[in-house]
Design a protein around this motif. Structure first.
Motif, short mmCIF file in Angstrom:
data_model
loop_
_atom_site.label_atom_id
_atom_site.label_comp_id
_atom_site.label_asym_id
_atom_site.label_seq_id
_atom_site.Cartn_x
_atom_site.Cartn_y
_atom_site.Cartn_z
N PRO A 196 6.29 -11.34 8.08
CA PRO A 196 7.06 -12.48 8.59
C PRO A 196 7.58 -13.31 7.42
CG PRO A 196 4.71 -12.80 9.00
CD PRO A 196 4.87 -11.44 8.43
N GLY A 197 8.66 -14.01 7.65
CA GLY A 197 9.25 -14.82 6.60
C GLY A 197 10.18 -14.03 5.70
N LYS A 198 10.35 -12.76 5.97
CA LYS A 198 11.26 -11.91 5.20
C LYS A 198 12.32 -11.37 6.15
CE LYS A 198 9.00 -11.68 1.24
NZ LYS A 198 9.54 -12.00 -0.05
N SER A 199 13.52 -11.14 5.64
CA SER A 199 14.55 -10.50 6.44
C SER A 199 14.39 -8.99 6.31
CB SER A 199 15.94 -10.91 5.95
OG SER A 199 16.13 -12.29 6.16
N VAL A 200 14.74 -8.28 7.38
CA VAL A 200 14.61 -6.82 7.39
C VAL A 200 15.88 -6.23 7.97
CG1 VAL A 200 13.28 -4.87 8.32
CG2 VAL A 200 12.10 -6.98 7.69
N ILE A 201 16.40 -5.16 7.35
CA ILE A 201 17.51 -4.42 7.95
C ILE A 201 16.98 -3.06 8.39
CG2 ILE A 201 19.37 -5.61 6.76
CD1 ILE A 201 19.54 -3.31 4.77
N GLY A 202 17.60 -2.53 9.43
CA GLY A 202 17.20 -1.23 9.95
C GLY A 202 18.43 -0.38 10.22
N ALA A 203 18.26 0.94 10.10
CA ALA A 203 19.34 1.89 10.36
C ALA A 203 18.81 2.99 11.26
CB ALA A 203 19.85 2.48 9.05
N ARG A 204 19.57 3.28 12.31
CA ARG A 204 19.19 4.35 13.24
C ARG A 204 20.36 5.30 13.38
NH1 ARG A 204 15.51 5.32 17.62
NH2 ARG A 204 16.44 6.88 18.96
N VAL A 254 23.96 -5.35 4.66
CA VAL A 254 23.88 -6.77 4.96
C VAL A 254 24.49 -7.50 3.76
CG1 VAL A 254 21.50 -7.05 4.09
CG2 VAL A 254 22.42 -8.69 5.74
N ILE A 255 25.38 -8.46 4.06
CA ILE A 255 26.14 -9.17 3.03
C ILE A 255 25.90 -10.67 3.19
CG2 ILE A 255 28.45 -9.58 2.09
CD1 ILE A 255 29.27 -6.97 3.67
N TRP A 256 25.66 -11.35 2.06
CA TRP A 256 25.48 -12.80 2.09
C TRP A 256 25.94 -13.39 0.76
CZ3 TRP A 256 21.72 -9.31 1.08
CH2 TRP A 256 20.89 -9.52 -0.01
N ARG A 257 26.07 -14.72 0.73
CA ARG A 257 26.45 -15.41 -0.51
C ARG A 257 25.20 -15.95 -1.18
NH1 ARG A 257 31.38 -15.78 -2.03
NH2 ARG A 257 33.07 -15.55 -0.57
N SER A 258 25.12 -15.71 -2.49
CA SER A 258 24.01 -16.23 -3.29
C SER A 258 24.60 -16.85 -4.55
CB SER A 258 23.05 -15.09 -3.65
OG SER A 258 22.01 -15.58 -4.47
N GLY A 259 24.48 -18.17 -4.68
CA GLY A 259 25.04 -18.85 -5.83
C GLY A 259 26.55 -18.72 -5.90
N PRO A 282 17.36 -16.07 1.50
CA PRO A 282 16.82 -17.40 1.84
C PRO A 282 17.06 -17.75 3.31
CG PRO A 282 18.08 -17.51 -0.22
CD PRO A 282 18.32 -16.15 0.38
N ASP A 283 16.05 -18.34 3.94
CA ASP A 283 16.18 -18.78 5.34
C ASP A 283 17.38 -19.69 5.49
OD1 ASP A 283 13.95 -17.37 6.09
OD2 ASP A 283 12.61 -19.09 6.13
N GLY A 284 18.08 -19.53 6.60
CA GLY A 284 19.24 -20.36 6.90
C GLY A 284 20.54 -19.82 6.33
N THR A 285 20.49 -18.72 5.59
CA THR A 285 21.69 -18.15 4.98
C THR A 285 22.47 -17.34 6.00
OG1 THR A 285 20.58 -18.02 2.83
CG2 THR A 285 22.55 -16.65 3.13
N PRO A 286 23.77 -17.59 6.18
CA PRO A 286 24.59 -16.75 7.06
C PRO A 286 24.75 -15.35 6.44
CG PRO A 286 25.69 -18.85 6.61
CD PRO A 286 24.52 -18.74 5.68
N VAL A 287 24.67 -14.33 7.28
CA VAL A 287 24.83 -12.95 6.82
C VAL A 287 25.80 -12.21 7.72
CG1 VAL A 287 22.49 -12.86 5.85
CG2 VAL A 287 22.90 -12.02 8.16
N THR A 288 26.42 -11.17 7.17
CA THR A 288 27.22 -10.23 7.94
C THR A 288 26.52 -8.89 7.89
OG1 THR A 288 29.27 -11.38 7.40
CG2 THR A 288 29.47 -9.09 8.14
N LEU A 289 26.36 -8.26 9.03
CA LEU A 289 25.76 -6.93 9.10
C LEU A 289 26.85 -5.94 9.45
CD1 LEU A 289 23.00 -5.40 9.02
CD2 LEU A 289 23.03 -5.56 11.52
N GLU A 290 27.02 -4.92 8.62
CA GLU A 290 27.98 -3.85 8.87
C GLU A 290 27.23 -2.55 9.08
OE1 GLU A 290 31.65 -5.30 5.98
OE2 GLU A 290 30.42 -3.59 5.38
N VAL A 291 27.69 -1.76 10.04
CA VAL A 291 27.12 -0.43 10.24
C VAL A 291 28.28 0.55 10.36
CG1 VAL A 291 26.88 -0.79 12.74
CG2 VAL A 291 25.57 1.02 11.62
N CYS A 292 28.21 1.63 9.58
CA CYS A 292 29.28 2.62 9.52
C CYS A 292 28.68 4.02 9.55
CB CYS A 292 30.08 2.49 8.22
SG CYS A 292 30.76 0.85 7.91
N LEU A 293 29.53 5.00 9.75
CA LEU A 293 29.14 6.41 9.60
C LEU A 293 29.77 6.94 8.32
CD1 LEU A 293 29.56 7.76 13.24
CD2 LEU A 293 27.46 7.07 12.08
#
Length: 144
Positions: A62-70, A83-88, A115-126
């Motif tokens: 808990p307290g960590k972000s996790v991405i998954g692929a199926r 997963v894409i986000w802005r850092s600095g 970091p908690d509260g950070t907006p992210v974009t999740l992309e899934v492709c083939l």
């Protein structure tokens, strides 16, 4: 004298009350994280699913972000999740690929430090192979 003290007392109370109200109203609560699932945009049964868990997924800390692929189909394509986000001020991303082809236990995961509260974009492709172009991409927005 009593009138003067009473007047000062109420003036101080008004200032203290206004200060507390300003602090309470100007402090925004921490953004609540979100969990999302995103599918590829190929026709028929979707070939891939990407998942973003904002606070672990039960199997991860808990307290960590996790991405998954199926990988939902044994069709020769692999699922690529990013997963894409802005850092600095700079764009940052983490990628995970799954080429297991419709494995019933086929969700693979990766812990990502966002970091908690950070907006992210999740992309899934083939993708057709490890070096193939990303296609039939779907995307969604979440908060870590």
């Amino acid at each position: 004298m009593v009138k003067v003290l009473r007047k000062r007392f109420f003036s101080v109370c008004a200032v203290v009350g206004a200060t507390i109200a300003t602090i309470v109203l100007s402090t925004s609560p921490a953004a609540a994280g979100t969990t999302i699932s995103v599918y590829t945009t190929d026709g028929g049964i979707k070939g891939g699913t990407g998942i973003f868990w904002h606070n672990g997924n039960g199997a991860q800390p808990p307290g960590k972000s996790v991405i998954g692929a199926r990988d939902n189909q044994a069709d020769g394509y692999r699922v690529s999740v990013r997963v894409i986000w802005r850092s600095g001020g700079a764009l940052t991303w983490s990628t995970l690929e799954n080429a297991n082809g419709a494995d019933p236990n086929g969700i693979i995961t990766k812990v990502v430090s966002i970091p908690d509260g950070t907006p992210v974009t999740l992309e899934v492709c083939l993708k057709d192979g490890a070096d193939g172009a990303r296609k039939w991409c779907g995307s969604g927005e979440a908060v870590a």
